[in-house]
Structure formats: structure tokens, C-alpha cells
Design an enzyme around this catalytic site. Structure first.
Site: not given
Length: 134
Positions: A7, A79, A130
Site C-alpha cells: 500500500h 510511507h 514499511e
């Protein structure tokens, strides 16, 4: 080491308004809000055919998203999240390469119920990364 893009996360000041923008204006499927106190955020996911968008709103005074929004009041990309097959092995490999894992350096449970870590943006071309266990 990294797999598919899981994502793109966008910090927003008003989660309900942002979710409605994606749902109503863009016609996307948007999840229900989920509070993640350990990460200091409330999140929703916008499902797309090839990935997801995560909308993040601060949860609590110590939220890292609150600091981001103080610097970027209109919100913005926060992010990128990539999947890894083995997060513990990824952490060892990254530490050996000198990359900084944020927090205490150990995986925490993320929004999808899977282990995640965040990598220092100064180590990754100015981008907060991440990693999520696939």
C-alpha cells in the site's frame, strides 16, 4: 528481499472526509476505520485492483502522524509499504547493511494483523518504508 507493493499511505487531518472523497468522488471501496493505538493512528484502506491506499489520521497526542501533519497541514504521502516473505530475516539483513529500523527495532503488529517494521527515511532516499510480513 522486497515483494509487491502492499500500500501507499497518505496522512490526512480528517479521515472521514478523506474516506468519503475516495468512496463518493472516486467510487472506491473503503474499509471501516480501525484504531491502532500502538501506532498512534486510525486507518482506513481503499481497495484498488492492484494495491491499496491507506489513509491515516492521528490517534492521540503522541501520534507520529500529528507531527507529519504539523509540517504538512494539507496531508500527503506518508510511507510506502512493501511485503517481505520473512520479516525477521529482512530485519537481520537490513541491520547488517546498516539500515535503521525505527522504534525498538522489533516487528509490531500492523493494520492487517501481520508483523511490520518501519525503516528510517534517511536510509531510503527520503522515503519512510514499511515492511510487512507477506
Amino acid at each position: 528481499m522486497i515483494g509487491r507493493l502492499n500500500h501507499v499511505a497518505i496522512a490526512v487531518a480528517d479521515l472521514a472526509a478523506a474516506a468519503e472523497l475516495y468512496r463518493g468522488t472516486l467510487g472506491a471501496r473503503v474499509s471501516e476505520p480501525k484504531a491502532l493505538p500502538e501506532h498512534g493512528v486510525t486507518t482506513v484502506f481503499v481497495d484498488l485492483p492492484n494495491t491499496r491506499i491507506e489513509l491515516l489520521e492521528p490517534l492521540g497526542e503522541r501520534s507520529p502522524i500529528a507531527g507529519f501533519l504539523a509540517r504538512n497541514p494539507d496531508g500527503g504521502i506518508h510511507h510506502l509499504c512493501y511485503e517481505v516473505p520473512d520479516i525477521e530475516a529482512a530485519c537481520r539483513q537490513l541491520a547488517a547493511a546498516g539500515a535503521r529500523i525505527l522504534g525498538d527495532g522489533r516487528p509490531k503488529t500492523g493494520a492487517h494483523g501481520k508483523p511490520v517494521v518501519f525503516l528510517h527515511p534517511k536510509d531510503f532516499a527520503g522515503t519512510l518504508v514499511e515492511l510487512e510480513q507477506a
